[in-house]
Design an enzyme around this catalytic site. Structure first.
Site, mmCIF file in Angstrom:
data_model
loop_
_atom_site.group_PDB
_atom_site.id
_atom_site.type_symbol
_atom_site.label_atom_id
_atom_site.label_comp_id
_atom_site.label_asym_id
_atom_site.label_seq_id
_atom_site.Cartn_x
_atom_site.Cartn_y
_atom_site.Cartn_z
ATOM 1 N N CYS A 194 0.837 -1.205 0.000
ATOM 2 C CA CYS A 194 0.000 0.000 0.000
ATOM 3 C C CYS A 194 0.871 1.254 0.000
ATOM 4 C CB CYS A 194 -0.982 -0.052 1.179
ATOM 5 S SG CYS A 194 -2.381 1.066 0.976
ATOM 6 N N HIS A 203 -3.644 -5.719 0.695
ATOM 7 C CA HIS A 203 -2.998 -5.975 1.981
ATOM 8 C C HIS A 203 -2.955 -7.461 2.330
ATOM 9 C CE1 HIS A 203 -2.633 -1.848 3.594
ATOM 10 N NE2 HIS A 203 -3.684 -1.590 2.834
ATOM 11 N N GLU A 236 -1.302 -8.782 4.742
ATOM 12 C CA GLU A 236 -1.306 -8.950 6.214
ATOM 13 C C GLU A 236 -2.717 -8.875 6.775
ATOM 14 O OE1 GLU A 236 -0.634 -6.240 4.645
ATOM 15 O OE2 GLU A 236 -1.272 -4.492 5.802
#
Lengths: 232, 729
Positions: free
Chosen positions: A89, A204, A206
């Protein structure tokens, strides 16, 4: 050890840390911008630049972080030792601003922030960041400036060198305009450098790291990154 | 400025004219926003409800509630209505910033935001479209940058909010019990350090601006609107984390309404002490600011900490490292005085701290029911209205899918979000199989019809959403948005609503741990009085210790049975169908004590069934009634349902029409999707609770009610577009 640099107003650093530690049992450490010299610590084998709004995204997203002492240090480590870097990001935006990845990230075509789920198709299996990932991944996005852009000539080169790694797709893996959340050229969501040591992506991984979060698909991408770190 | 009566009290007490700065300080501290002078005495109605979970109740930045394993959650809810009516982007953004600081001032990490928004009629009003668009951009820009997921809330529209939009923001924090910081300075000789943004002229007199009615000239109050810098707020969070982990501070308070004056005086008053301030130590961003401006400026992103003299250097080293502005602005003194001087020793203010914080007169305004309340008429509609309501209701922006808004808020940062906004409740994984969920909503049309009953129903509905997720409601925060308390009828709405809230929380045994009051949401335009619907926004948090058993509000499969829990009455009054399709409201029937108990019992049963893993999906029946709730469960699932109206259990002695059965909003009802093989077990567990299997899910996208068929993709399209089609800006 994985270094997680934190610029002022980076805000995904704890998420990155948690996933490295909990999901992969990896040593990892948040490094505040004023401790940039720590990047040269010999124990650091890989660098995970997390998302957020570094320096408030003032001027232009990622622009101030890109010229910071922290990024100078990171650039040096990558240039001299090939230390692998993952930018998610805002991390991806910083890497393009710093000229470490080709292209740029523009404002979403909707001109609004978008937080939603997307599907991602790994574009090729040669790129080690998407190696052995076959089926589309389900990951969240959250950005205002996520529209990837590069000139046609550059894109052709990137394709030839297998740098284009992840594309926005449908659930079934079709690359169509409807599956493109932000207007990225050729549905591009993630790319690497020519040497496959630097990887940047807008979605993302994660945030898709446990079933409780409704997807654990992100682990596949993070696993590949850690494998690259280990093999270095 | 303080009114004549208050000025008299001030002169008597001081024995002199107040200085310019003192007058401004009283203006802020004794404003409704800071002092709650018109509302405070009513809060004693809430005091009977307690819970061993509550660690800190109303009074400081955030309430603290024990959720087990040594963890507390911090809760705060506040309005930022007036600033947002003038400057929606900055007003809404700084509303988010302020509520986050309330939570971090207790030492908590902010882990979630919710917001409840009210605007005028966006189908008609370009102004309301503009306010919605920009308020949402403001919330998005601030919350996303600080890195806090937005997990829910609600948005609704009514012409009464045309000139007074409502922006209510709730923040949830998380903290280990041993790290809690209080907003108290208890030791004489300790040092007050201010850090964060420098102080400027923005937000001067913000609290007094928020404590009067808006007029056609209010646009000139733009300087009373604060400007936010969310990046600075994230840096404050990093700094506070470091200060707390090194145990360097003994007290902390954010600078919000009333600015420096409020934070410094409240923190020493809280510890039974006084303060000596040097205002020349406050970092300024503008030249030539007068002392009174400095004392009450509401510049954002500023924190005040109390530090032992031995730790001052260590604290300053950290502040220098983070490159923030800071000033050692004063010290805690033993006597009850608040002295502000400049470096030359000139006195800016010198008075009793307790008088400044707590010396205001309380107001017991007279109140009386408005005439229109006394003449409300019951409303009924026969079977013949059913078809039109079914075809029209999903055009209502109030029922619409709000992803246009929610998708602008980061929903997943901090990697705890299990259930996102748009479902029954937003739910966060707290680890160790534990989860909390939160709902923030109000039933403003029903509150308008009957403030007491509408408020009770709001609590019933919000608890219902938590039960339908499989969570136990544990605590409440409230934000009471009403009209001018000096008007008898507006104050009556407030008083009635408070009584309703007190009744409901007693019944559900839910302690209130925080909130705020926003009065004066009335305006005058061209001599006409415009008052908002009374809007008590209620935030409720629920808990589960087994987050693998959470349920959502979307149908999972075909050939499931559809179970309704709770019986249906004649409750078209105040319903969305009547409001939207008939452009009227009718009247609502007050719930009996037994009705509230039944609603709670129904909810507890739903939760029990969910815990025993007998439920595929669940939803409480709320806005739009059974028809809308069932359709919403089916939208985006590619499934349908077939139900028989005669199976729906009716309230004793009543025979509601088909229209009332499907569009009435009788509180305390639930829809559950269950597997056919679990039917017997479930019916056995339900025992005395009113319930019935009313139909089943089917494989095609039709909603079939008796012989009537509705194409769900048509309804779904209406539902998806009802807000978004007005937002092409």
């Amino acid at each position: 050890m994985i270094a997680i640099p934190r610029f002022p107003a980076t805000n995904n650093e704890n998420d990155a840390l948690r996933v490295m530690k909990e999901s992969f049992k990896k040593e990892a450490k948040i490094i505040p911008h004023f401790d940039y010299e720590t990047i040269f610590d010999r124990n650091i084998k890989g660098i995970f630049i997390p998302g957020g709004f570094s320096y408030g995204d003032y001027l232009r997203t990622g622009a101030i972080a890109a010229v910071s002492e922290m990024m100078e240090a990171i650039k040096t480590r990558n240039k001299e030792e090939g230390t692998p870097i993952l930018g998610i990001c805002n991390g991806f935006q910083i890497l393009t601003e710093a000229g470490m990845l080709p292209g740029t990230l523009l404002k979403n075509t909707s001109t609004r922030f978008i937080s939603n789920w997307v599907h991602l198709k790994p574009e090729n299996s040669i790129n080690p960041f998407t190696h052995e990932i076959k089926s589309p991944l389900h990951l969240p996005i959250a950005h205002y400036e996520g529209r990837y852009y590069a000139e046609e000539e550059e894109l052709t080169q990137m394709r030839e060198k297998n740098q284009i790694a992840l594309l926005y797709s449908t659930k079934e893996g079709e690359i169509v305009t409807d599956a493109n959340p932000n207007g990225s050229i050729a549905n591009i969501a993630g790319i690497s450098d020519e040497e496959f040591t630097i990887f940047g992506m807008m979605p993302h991984p994660e945030r898709a790291s446990r079933e409780a979060l409704n997807s654990a698909d992100g682990l596949l991408l993070l696993k590949n990154f850690l494998k690259i770190v280990e093999e270095k | 400025m303080p009114n004549d009566k208050e000025m008299k009290i001030i002169r008597n007490k001081l024995g002199r004219e107040p200085t310019r700065a003192e007058e401004a300080m009283f203006d802020s501290m004794w404003s409704e926003h800071c002092s709650y002078k018109s509302s405070k005495h009513w809060f004693k109605l809430f005091s009977g409800v307690t819970s061993p979970r509550v660690r800190l109740g109303i009074g400081e930045g955030a309430g603290l509630v024990d959720v087990g394993d040594g963890q507390l959650i911090g809760l705060a809810l506040e309005s930022h209505n007036h600033p947002s009516a003038i400057d929606p982007f900055n007003g809404a953004a700084t509303g988010v910033g302020g509520i986050i600081r309330d939570v971090i001032s207790q030492g908590c990490k902010p882990i979630a935001l919710l917001d409840s928004l009210r605007f005028g009629d966006i189908e008609q009003s370009k102004h309301s479209q503009y306010l919605l668009d920009n308020a949402v951009r403001g919330i998005s820009s601030y919350g996303n940058c600080v890195g806090i997921p937005n997990i829910g809330g609600d948005i609704a529209f009514d012409p009464s909010y045309e000139t007074n939009c409502l922006i209510n923001v709730m923040c949830i924090g998380l903290i280990n019990e041993e790290d809690v910081v209080r907003s108290k300075a208890e030791k004489e000789g300790e040092i007050l350090i201010l850090f964060g943004s420098a102080t400027g002229r923005d937000g001067i007199g913000g609290v007094s601006f928020a404590s009067e009615t808006l007029t056609d000239e209010s646009d000139e109050d733009r300087p009373a609107v604060q400007i936010g810098d969310p990046a600075e707020e994230k840096i404050l969070i990093d700094i506070i984390e470091e200060l707390i982990s090194q145990k360097l501070i003994t007290g902390m308070q954010d600078l919000g309404g009333g600015g420096f004056t409020c934070a410094t005086s409240e923190i020493v008053f809280g510890g039974g002490k006084g303060a000596k301030i040097n205002i020349d130590k406050i970092p300024l961003r503008e030249e030539g600011m007068a002392p009174w401006e400095i004392m009450i400026s509401e510049s954002q992103e500023r924190m005040l900490v109390v530090v032992s003299p031995d730790e001052v250097d260590a604290v300053c080293d950290i502040l220098i490292k983070y490159e923030v502005n800071y000033g050692i602005v004063g010290e805690v003194i033993g006597e009850d005085r608040y002295i502000a001087e400049n470096s030359k020793g000139e006195v800016i203010a010198d008075l009793e701290a307790s008088f400044l914080v707590d010396g205001f007169p309380e107001y017991h305004h007279p109140y009386v029911a408005p005439e229109e309340f006394l003449v409300l008429k019951e409303i009924t509609r026969g079977d013949e209205f059913f078809d039109r309501f079914a075809n029209e209701i999903f055009n209502s922006p109030n029922l619409a899918k709000k992803n246009f808004v929610y998708d602008q808020y980061d929903k997943h940062v901090q990697i705890r979000t299990m259930v996102e906004s748009g479902d029954n409740a937003g739910i966060l994984d707290l680890g160790n199989k534990k989860a909390i969920g939160a709902v923030l909503d109000t039933n403003d049309h029903q509150v308008m019809l009957n403030p007491r009953e509408g408020t009770i129903r709001t609590v019933m509905r919000n608890c219902g959403k938590l039960y339908a997720s499989g969570l136990e409601p544990i605590t409440v925060v409230d934000c009471l948005n009403f009209g001018n308390p000096e008007m008898k009828d507006s104050y009556w709405q407030f008083v009635e609503s408070i009584h309703g809230l007190a009744t409901a929380i007693k019944s559900y045994n839910l302690p209130i741990v925080g909130g705020n009051v926003s009065l004066y949401n009335e305006s005058e335009s061209e001599g006409k009085r415009l008052r908002i619907n009374p809007t008590p926004t209620v935030g409720i948090v629920g808990l589960t210790t087994d987050n693998t058993k959470i349920t959502r509000g979307k149908i999972k499969q075909s050939n499931s049975k559809i179970l309704i829990i709770g019986s249906t009455g004649e409750d078209l009054g105040g319903s969305e169908a009547i409001r939207y399709c008939e452009k009227t409201l009718g009247k609502i029937t007050p719930s009996l004590e037994q009705d509230i108990l039944n609603a709670q019992k129904n909810g507890e049963k739903v939760k029990q069934l969910i815990c025993e893993e007998l439920v595929l999906s669940a939803k409480n029946i709320s806005r739009g009634g059974l028809f809308s709730s069932l359709a919403k469960m089916l939208f985006e699932t590619e499934k349908g349902a077939k139900v028989a109206s005669h199976k729906i259990p009716k309230k004793e002695g009543l025979n509601p029409s088909l229209t009332a059965l499907f569009f009435g909003e009788t509180p305390g009802r639930f829809l559950l999707e269950i597997k056919p093989e679990n039917e017997n077990r479930i019916l056995e567990l339900l025992g005395e609770v009113d319930h019935a299997i009313i139909g089943q899910t089917i494989d095609n996208s039709q909603l079939i009610i008796d012989e009537k068929e509705y194409n769900l993709s048509t309804l779904e399209k209406q539902w998806k577009e009802a807000v978004e089609k007005h937002m092409v800006i």
